[in-house]
Design a protein around this motif. Sequence first.
Motif, short mmCIF file in Angstrom:
data_model
loop_
_atom_site.label_atom_id
_atom_site.label_comp_id
_atom_site.label_asym_id
_atom_site.label_seq_id
_atom_site.Cartn_x
_atom_site.Cartn_y
_atom_site.Cartn_z
N LYS A 1 36.80 62.08 83.92
CA LYS A 1 35.50 61.53 83.52
C LYS A 1 35.23 60.20 84.23
CE LYS A 1 32.55 60.80 79.51
NZ LYS A 1 32.44 60.89 78.03
N VAL A 2 36.25 59.36 84.31
CA VAL A 2 36.08 58.07 84.99
C VAL A 2 35.93 58.28 86.50
CG1 VAL A 2 37.23 55.90 85.55
CG2 VAL A 2 37.26 56.76 83.20
N TYR A 3 36.74 59.14 87.08
CA TYR A 3 36.66 59.37 88.52
C TYR A 3 35.36 60.06 88.93
CZ TYR A 3 41.19 57.70 90.22
OH TYR A 3 42.24 56.91 90.62
N GLN A 4 34.77 60.81 88.05
CA GLN A 4 33.46 61.39 88.37
C GLN A 4 32.44 60.27 88.56
OE1 GLN A 4 31.79 64.03 85.41
NE2 GLN A 4 30.18 64.74 86.77
N HIS A 5 32.49 59.27 87.67
CA HIS A 5 31.58 58.13 87.82
C HIS A 5 31.87 57.39 89.13
CE1 HIS A 5 29.33 54.48 86.90
NE2 HIS A 5 30.42 53.79 87.21
N ILE A 6 33.13 57.17 89.44
CA ILE A 6 33.48 56.46 90.67
C ILE A 6 32.99 57.23 91.89
CG2 ILE A 6 35.39 55.61 92.09
CD1 ILE A 6 34.84 53.95 89.54
N ILE B 1 40.00 46.90 75.65
CA ILE B 1 38.58 47.14 75.89
C ILE B 1 38.23 48.46 75.23
CG2 ILE B 1 36.81 47.61 77.62
CD1 ILE B 1 38.34 45.80 79.52
N GLU B 2 37.35 48.41 74.24
CA GLU B 2 37.01 49.62 73.50
C GLU B 2 35.65 50.19 73.87
OE1 GLU B 2 36.84 51.20 68.85
OE2 GLU B 2 37.39 49.12 69.30
N ASP B 3 34.68 49.31 74.15
CA ASP B 3 33.31 49.76 74.41
C ASP B 3 32.69 48.94 75.53
OD1 ASP B 3 32.92 51.60 72.05
OD2 ASP B 3 33.34 49.73 70.98
N ALA C 1 36.65 53.31 77.90
CA ALA C 1 35.94 52.13 78.39
C ALA C 1 36.86 51.23 79.20
CB ALA C 1 35.32 51.35 77.23
N ALA C 2 38.12 51.13 78.79
CA ALA C 2 39.07 50.28 79.53
C ALA C 2 39.33 50.84 80.92
CB ALA C 2 40.37 50.17 78.74
N LEU C 3 39.58 52.16 81.01
CA LEU C 3 39.83 52.75 82.32
C LEU C 3 38.58 52.69 83.19
CD1 LEU C 3 42.01 54.08 84.03
CD2 LEU C 3 41.18 56.31 83.23
N LEU C 4 37.41 52.87 82.58
CA LEU C 4 36.17 52.78 83.34
C LEU C 4 35.99 51.37 83.90
CD1 LEU C 4 33.47 53.97 84.30
CD2 LEU C 4 32.50 53.31 82.09
N TYR D 1 34.19 43.58 77.76
CA TYR D 1 34.83 42.37 77.28
C TYR D 1 36.19 42.70 76.68
CZ TYR D 1 35.44 37.72 75.39
OH TYR D 1 35.92 36.46 75.13
N PRO D 2 37.29 42.24 77.32
CA PRO D 2 38.62 42.47 76.74
C PRO D 2 38.79 41.64 75.46
CG PRO D 2 38.75 41.90 79.08
CD PRO D 2 37.37 41.57 78.63
N CYS D 3 39.13 42.32 74.36
CA CYS D 3 39.33 41.64 73.08
C CYS D 3 40.82 41.46 72.83
CB CYS D 3 38.71 42.44 71.93
SG CYS D 3 36.93 42.63 72.05
N HIS D 4 41.20 40.28 72.36
CA HIS D 4 42.61 39.99 72.08
C HIS D 4 42.96 40.60 70.72
CE1 HIS D 4 46.03 38.01 73.75
NE2 HIS D 4 46.27 37.29 72.68
#
Length: 656
Positions: A329-334, A600-602, A291-294, A589-592
């Motif tokens: 997986k992320v680049y496929q979406h991009i 970012i997990e989800d 999720a973070a890379l996405l 949403y980045p969580c501290h």
Amino acid sequence: MSLDRFPLRTVHLDFHTSPHIPDIGKDFDAEEFAQTFADAYVDSVTVFAKCHHGCLYYDTQHPARHPGLPRKLNLLEEQVEALHRKGIRAPVYISAQVDEYAAQHHPEWVAVYPDGRPAGPAPLEAGWHTMDMSSPYQDYLAEQLDEVLRKFAPVDGIFLDMCWDQESCSLWALKAMRDQGFDPRDVGDRRRYAHEVAHRYMERYKRQVDEAQAGHAPAGVWFNSRPKTELHIERKFLRHVEVECLPTGGWGYAYFPYVARFVRPLGLPTLSHTARFHRTWGDFGGLKPEAALLYECSSILSMGLTNGVGDQLHPRGKTDKAVYKLIGKVYQHIQECEPWVAGGALLSQIAVMIDPSRGDSPGPDSLGVVRALQQLRHQFDLLPAEADLTGYELVIIPDTLTVEAALGAKLRAHLKAGGALLVAGEAALDEAGKPILPELGIEVEGESPFTVTYLRPDPSIADGLPETDFAFYERGLRLKPAVGAESLCGIVEPYFERTYEHFCSHGQTPPDGLSPYSAVVRNGRAITLSLPLFTGYGKHGSLPHRELLRKCLDLLLPEPLLRDGGPGHLETTVVRKGDTTVVHLLSFYPCHRTSDMDIIEDPIPLENMPLSVKLDRAPKHALLAPTGTELPFTYRDGRAEVIVSTTEGHVMVVFE
């Protein structure tokens, strides 16, 4: 990289490999190497000629060739050839100011601090030394660049790293400063000299690349580690831009939106790279959540830039399957999203003026203005004072900007042409403490004696604001509306300033009564805030302060490009491509999670979220991309309206 086809999905393949590691490239297979990137939707890979250790990875007689690289393996040549066979670009990386081989063999070339210490780690610490570009090291690097260009020209590009302005008090630097009229004892002169040195070697190395590339497509030369807010000046050395931003590696999630909104109006082809690492560069075995890379890659796409992901190749030369499963997986979406926005133009109604000399990292006022406008879903660019304001409906001057005469004249012309202006805090005053423009309609009675005051909005803007006198935690000005202007928000001052002589309770002194001073003065198309609102929001994040800004913007920009009913974390941009308007929606949403890292997990679902977009005419279709799902819509009063529900973190709403 040659710019006839600017890359869309790149990998920056670090290879900073200690000379103490013996089995370099032992598991390297050229075909498998290249196929890994092809399978992951990658169209450009930056590969290494020289790393920070100063080691070389190509066919050379230079003694800095990595001692663990077998003579029969010319690693860089095989990487470039294999990538080219797959139609993948292969720009070449060269470490510039960091070179441990040169530092060990020529310690006299290392930059020197004013106290005589070499620029590098303590004797018993691990770390890099920084070389002095006033020393013969600059020629040493030029010779290495020349060899790479002779062997690989025409190159797809040259990436020179670690190119910041490095002050030095070496024998070479001291002599050059004196010869050129600088005073080495003056820190300002040392910095100015370092800046000139950087510009000279940038010009020199760019000329080397251009000469080697003669007869072929021009190649991009990128000087990394330089402030992006200097690009409006340094673009003469460049054909493209690369923005390095690994949020977990020290940049944070506030850096990219600030820099991207400054870079994109320059109009240069630009890519931005994050990285796959959980922490920072060289994090072997560290893998960030999908999720973070996405989010990071989708954010890059939404800003009109192309993508890059950083990785580090294992010394044995074998790529990591888990890494490229994630990137793929992320680049496929991009890749699926690109056709909807490629060639489009980002739309912005607001110009936010900034001081580029303050560097890339946003201060509290810059952080506050970027976050507030993002959260309010306004579309904006960050501009230097010399930028053209044509086409922007509203100009914002944040708290700490000094408005010089030339910018003041532009602002007057902007108002005269029917534009709107919002000025915050001390930016409203000149050096003499007078209003920067008579059009602001303010009378100034100096700085407030109180570090904390309270706000009481006029009933005309009070809806949605707290029904109480709410605190503002930074010192402001004492302003009153001039004749013909109006106050939209009063200042309630405390009984007294908190000091050792008199204080009340644990925090600030409570409010006393309504003062004659104003927090918000409106004069036609201009609004002046007596308080440093953006600094306050950047430091404290108080939602009533953001809501007060919303009220001001509603008055100055009554028809924003977007309106929506989404949560505060939602990020948006608007792209116009021909007759199509595309709205990026990013819901993460980045969580501290740690003392110094956001995770970012989800993705966060959006459910039945209304979205309204300003369009000149009714669209024929509304779609949710990249799936192409039709969305019911209505069109009235110049706005198209849809309802969006999605569990994906990044989608695009397309109006055709």
